[in-house]
Write a protein that holds these residues in place. Structure first.
Motif, PDB file in Angstrom:
ATOM      1  N   VAL A  56       0.838  -1.201   0.000  1.00 18.14           N
ATOM      2  CA  VAL A  56       0.000   0.000   0.000  1.00 18.14           C
ATOM      3  C   VAL A  56       0.874   1.251   0.000  1.00 18.14           C
ATOM      4  CG1 VAL A  56      -1.768   1.276   1.294  1.00 18.14           C
ATOM      5  CG2 VAL A  56      -1.907  -1.223   1.108  1.00 18.14           C
ATOM      6  N   THR A  57       1.917   1.223   0.797  1.00 21.94           N
ATOM      7  CA  THR A  57       2.838   2.361   0.826  1.00 21.94           C
ATOM      8  C   THR A  57       3.452   2.587  -0.549  1.00 21.94           C
ATOM      9  OG1 THR A  57       3.342   1.945   3.152  1.00 21.94           O
ATOM     10  CG2 THR A  57       4.915   3.273   1.925  1.00 21.94           C
ATOM     11  N   TRP A  58       3.889   1.514  -1.201  1.00 22.15           N
ATOM     12  CA  TRP A  58       4.511   1.631  -2.520  1.00 22.15           C
ATOM     13  C   TRP A  58       3.524   2.179  -3.539  1.00 22.15           C
ATOM     14  CZ3 TRP A  58       4.342  -0.188  -7.567  1.00 22.15           C
ATOM     15  CH2 TRP A  58       5.499   0.009  -8.329  1.00 22.15           C
ATOM     16  N   VAL A  59       2.315   1.684  -3.505  1.00 23.23           N
ATOM     17  CA  VAL A  59       1.291   2.140  -4.454  1.00 23.23           C
ATOM     18  C   VAL A  59       1.063   3.642  -4.299  1.00 23.23           C
ATOM     19  CG1 VAL A  59      -1.203   2.027  -4.933  1.00 23.23           C
ATOM     20  CG2 VAL A  59       0.141  -0.083  -4.762  1.00 23.23           C
ATOM     21  N   VAL A  60       0.920   4.114  -3.086  1.00 22.56           N
ATOM     22  CA  VAL A  60       0.690   5.542  -2.873  1.00 22.56           C
ATOM     23  C   VAL A  60       1.936   6.340  -3.265  1.00 22.56           C
ATOM     24  CG1 VAL A  60       0.215   7.311  -1.136  1.00 22.56           C
ATOM     25  CG2 VAL A  60      -1.114   5.199  -1.167  1.00 22.56           C
ATOM     26  N   GLU A  61       3.106   5.831  -2.920  1.00 20.42           N
ATOM     27  CA  GLU A  61       4.342   6.531  -3.272  1.00 20.42           C
ATOM     28  C   GLU A  61       4.500   6.682  -4.787  1.00 20.42           C
ATOM     29  OE1 GLU A  61       9.167   6.164  -2.645  1.00 20.42           O
ATOM     30  OE2 GLU A  61       7.867   4.637  -1.795  1.00 20.42           O
ATOM     31  N   MET A  62       4.065   5.700  -5.549  1.00 16.88           N
ATOM     32  CA  MET A  62       4.244   5.690  -6.996  1.00 16.88           C
ATOM     33  C   MET A  62       3.058   6.254  -7.774  1.00 16.88           C
ATOM     34  SD  MET A  62       7.178   4.620  -7.720  1.00 16.88           S
ATOM     35  CE  MET A  62       8.365   4.486  -6.410  1.00 16.88           C
ATOM     36  N   HIS A  63       1.943   6.522  -7.112  1.00 22.90           N
ATOM     37  CA  HIS A  63       0.748   6.903  -7.875  1.00 22.90           C
ATOM     38  C   HIS A  63       0.955   8.178  -8.696  1.00 22.90           C
ATOM     39  CE1 HIS A  63      -0.539   9.884  -4.768  1.00 22.90           C
ATOM     40  NE2 HIS A  63      -1.305  10.370  -5.737  1.00 22.90           N
ATOM     41  N   ALA A  65       4.944   9.976 -21.087  1.00 25.50           N
ATOM     42  CA  ALA A  65       3.808   9.410 -20.354  1.00 25.50           C
ATOM     43  C   ALA A  65       4.070   7.982 -19.910  1.00 25.50           C
ATOM     44  CB  ALA A  65       2.557   9.463 -21.230  1.00 25.50           C
ATOM     45  N   ASP A  66       5.237   7.459 -20.226  1.00 28.85           N
ATOM     46  CA  ASP A  66       5.500   6.052 -19.928  1.00 28.85           C
ATOM     47  C   ASP A  66       6.545   5.836 -18.839  1.00 28.85           C
ATOM     48  OD1 ASP A  66       7.703   6.906 -21.318  1.00 28.85           O
ATOM     49  OD2 ASP A  66       7.685   5.272 -22.785  1.00 28.85           O
ATOM     50  N   GLY A  67       6.799   6.849 -18.019  1.00 30.43           N
ATOM     51  CA  GLY A  67       7.808   6.737 -16.970  1.00 30.43           C
ATOM     52  C   GLY A  67       7.521   5.624 -15.981  1.00 30.43           C
ATOM     53  N   HIS A  68       6.247   5.335 -15.779  1.00 30.37           N
ATOM     54  CA  HIS A  68       5.864   4.275 -14.845  1.00 30.37           C
ATOM     55  C   HIS A  68       6.335   2.900 -15.309  1.00 30.37           C
ATOM     56  CE1 HIS A  68       2.750   4.092 -17.881  1.00 30.37           C
ATOM     57  NE2 HIS A  68       2.298   2.958 -17.363  1.00 30.37           N
ATOM     58  N   LEU A  69       6.597   2.749 -16.601  1.00 33.83           N
ATOM     59  CA  LEU A  69       6.983   1.438 -17.128  1.00 33.83           C
ATOM     60  C   LEU A  69       8.353   0.977 -16.643  1.00 33.83           C
ATOM     61  CD1 LEU A  69       5.576   1.669 -20.763  1.00 33.83           C
ATOM     62  CD2 LEU A  69       4.558   0.577 -18.742  1.00 33.83           C
ATOM     63  N   VAL A  70       9.125   1.882 -16.075  1.00 34.54           N
ATOM     64  CA  VAL A  70      10.401   1.474 -15.485  1.00 34.54           C
ATOM     65  C   VAL A  70      10.156   0.466 -14.359  1.00 34.54           C
ATOM     66  CG1 VAL A  70      10.570   3.324 -13.759  1.00 34.54           C
ATOM     67  CG2 VAL A  70      12.639   2.345 -14.728  1.00 34.54           C
ATOM     68  N   HIS A  71       8.953   0.451 -13.820  1.00 35.66           N
ATOM     69  CA  HIS A  71       8.593  -0.454 -12.730  1.00 35.66           C
ATOM     70  C   HIS A  71       7.770  -1.657 -13.205  1.00 35.66           C
ATOM     71  CE1 HIS A  71      10.117   2.411  -9.834  1.00 35.66           C
ATOM     72  NE2 HIS A  71       9.414   3.356 -10.412  1.00 35.66           N
ATOM     73  N   LYS A  72       7.736  -1.900 -14.496  1.00 38.60           N
ATOM     74  CA  LYS A  72       6.843  -2.939 -15.032  1.00 38.60           C
ATOM     75  C   LYS A  72       7.089  -4.324 -14.455  1.00 38.60           C
ATOM     76  CE  LYS A  72       9.324  -3.822 -19.440  1.00 38.60           C
ATOM     77  NZ  LYS A  72      10.629  -3.740 -18.897  1.00 38.60           N
ATOM     78  N   ASP A  73       8.283  -4.590 -13.968  1.00 40.98           N
ATOM     79  CA  ASP A  73       8.590  -5.897 -13.384  1.00 40.98           C
ATOM     80  C   ASP A  73       8.474  -5.907 -11.862  1.00 40.98           C
ATOM     81  OD1 ASP A  73       9.119  -7.045 -15.896  1.00 40.98           O
ATOM     82  OD2 ASP A  73      11.175  -6.270 -15.862  1.00 40.98           O
ATOM     83  N   HIS A  74       8.054  -4.798 -11.301  1.00 42.77           N
ATOM     84  CA  HIS A  74       7.898  -4.728  -9.847  1.00 42.77           C
ATOM     85  C   HIS A  74       6.682  -5.567  -9.435  1.00 42.77           C
ATOM     86  CE1 HIS A  74       7.233  -3.138  -5.825  1.00 42.77           C
ATOM     87  NE2 HIS A  74       8.477  -2.680  -5.875  1.00 42.77           N
ATOM     88  N   ASP A 114       1.031  -3.983 -10.966  1.00 39.20           N
ATOM     89  CA  ASP A 114      -0.387  -4.120 -11.308  1.00 39.20           C
ATOM     90  C   ASP A 114      -1.290  -3.496 -10.241  1.00 39.20           C
ATOM     91  OD1 ASP A 114       0.250  -5.391 -13.693  1.00 39.20           O
ATOM     92  OD2 ASP A 114      -0.009  -7.407 -12.856  1.00 39.20           O
ATOM     93  N   SER A 115      -0.888  -3.606  -8.990  1.00 41.97           N
ATOM     94  CA  SER A 115      -1.667  -3.015  -7.905  1.00 41.97           C
ATOM     95  C   SER A 115      -1.705  -1.493  -8.038  1.00 41.97           C
ATOM     96  CB  SER A 115      -1.067  -3.432  -6.558  1.00 41.97           C
ATOM     97  OG  SER A 115      -1.853  -2.972  -5.501  1.00 41.97           O
ATOM     98  N   CYS A 116      -0.574  -0.902  -8.360  1.00 38.86           N
ATOM     99  CA  CYS A 116      -0.528   0.553  -8.543  1.00 38.86           C
ATOM    100  C   CYS A 116      -1.309   0.968  -9.791  1.00 38.86           C
ATOM    101  CB  CYS A 116       0.918   1.036  -8.618  1.00 38.86           C
ATOM    102  SG  CYS A 116       1.068   2.834  -8.502  1.00 38.86           S
ATOM    103  N   GLN A 117      -1.175   0.199 -10.843  1.00 31.30           N
ATOM    104  CA  GLN A 117      -1.906   0.495 -12.078  1.00 31.30           C
ATOM    105  C   GLN A 117      -3.417   0.471 -11.812  1.00 31.30           C
ATOM    106  OE1 GLN A 117      -0.425   1.609 -14.624  1.00 31.30           O
ATOM    107  NE2 GLN A 117      -1.941   1.481 -16.237  1.00 31.30           N
ATOM    108  N   ARG A 118      -3.859  -0.514 -11.041  1.00 29.75           N
ATOM    109  CA  ARG A 118      -5.273  -0.631 -10.690  1.00 29.75           C
ATOM    110  C   ARG A 118      -5.712   0.574  -9.851  1.00 29.75           C
ATOM    111  NH1 ARG A 118      -8.788  -4.644 -10.762  1.00 29.75           N
ATOM    112  NH2 ARG A 118     -10.556  -4.539  -9.353  1.00 29.75           N
ATOM    113  N   PHE A 119      -4.911   0.918  -8.835  1.00 31.60           N
ATOM    114  CA  PHE A 119      -5.212   2.051  -7.960  1.00 31.60           C
ATOM    115  C   PHE A 119      -5.400   3.325  -8.782  1.00 31.60           C
ATOM    116  CE2 PHE A 119      -4.029   5.680  -5.378  1.00 31.60           C
ATOM    117  CZ  PHE A 119      -4.604   5.434  -4.151  1.00 31.60           C
TER     118      PHE A 119
END
Length: 187
Positions: A107-114, A130-139, A143-148
Motif C-alpha cells: 500500500v505504501t509503494w502504491v501511494v508513493e508511486m501513484h 507518459a511512460d515513466g511508470h513502465l520502469v517499474h513494469k517488473d515490480h 499491477d496493484s498501482c496500475q489498478r489504484f
C-alpha cells in the motif's frame, strides 16, 4: 513539570524523557484528528477541477470500497493526495510516508508511486513522457498501482459518482492510524 529544563538533548534527564514520552504518546494518539483536519482543508485547495481535492479523495476512497478493496487500500485512497497542500512536487511520497507505519508495504509503494503512474494519462499534454511508470513494469506491485490509479485516482473527478462523506470513512481512518506503528512489518 510543564517543560524540560535542557537546551540540548544530550543533557536531558530520565525524568524529562519519561515526561516527553508521555506527551509524544498522547500526540501520536491524536493523529487521526489531525488527519481529518488536513483532509477537510483539501476542500479549499487546488482549483480548476470539477471537484475539490477533498471530494476527489472521498470519491477515490468510495471507488476503492466499491471495488472491494481492503481497509488499508481504502484509507490509502482517502489520504493519497494529502501532500498536495504542503508538498505539491512530491505529494505521493508525502502521503506514503504518512501511511508507512500503519499499512503493509504494498500500500505504501502504491501511494508513493501513484504520481508517476498517473502521468500516463496527461504527461503528453505537457510534452513530457507518459511512460515513466513502465520502469517499474517488473515490480511485484506494478499491477496493484496500475489498478489504484486507473480505478480509484484518475477516474475520481465525477460529480455524479455516489461519493460517501468524510464521516463515513472516519472510523476506517481511525482504525488504521491507531494501530501500533510498524506492527504489520513484524507479522
Amino acid at each position: 513539570m510543564e517543560t524540560v529544563n535542557f537546551t540540548q538533548m544530550k543533557n536531558g534527564t530520565q525524568e524529562e524523557y519519561v515526561f516527553l514520552q508521555k506527551l509524544e504518546h498522547d500526540y501520536i494518539r491524536a493523529l487521526p484528528d489531525r488527519l481529518l483536519v488536513a483532509l477537510e482543508r483539501l476542500g479549499g485547495s487546488l482549483q480548476g477541477y470539477k471537484l475539490s481535492r477533498l471530494e476527489h479523495s472521498l470519491q477515490s476512497a468510495s471507488r476503492a470500497e466499491d471495488d472491494g478493496a481492503d481497509i488499508e487500500m481504502i484509507v490509502a485512497a482517502l489520504v493519497h493526495d494529502l501532500g498536495d497542500e504542503l508538498a505539491p512536487e512530491n505529494h505521493s511520497q508525502f502521503a506514503a510516508d504518512i501511511l508507512k507505519p500503519y499499512v503493509r508495504a504494498e500500500v505504501t509503494w502504491v501511494v508513493e508511486m501513484h504520481g508517476l503512474f498517473q502521468m500516463q494519462y496527461y504527461a503528453h499534454h505537457y510534452g513530457k513522457p507518459a511512460d515513466g511508470h513502465l520502469v517499474h513494469k517488473d515490480h511485484p506491485w506494478f499491477d496493484s498501482c496500475q489498478r489504484f490509479v486507473e480505478l480509484y485516482d484518475q477516474a475520481a473527478f465525477d460529480p455524479a459518482y455516489p461519493t460517501r462523506p468524510l464521516s463515513y470513512f472516519e472510523p476506517m481512518l481511525r482504525e488504521v492510524f491507531t494501530r501500533p506503528a510498524f506492527a504489520q512489518s513484524q507479522a
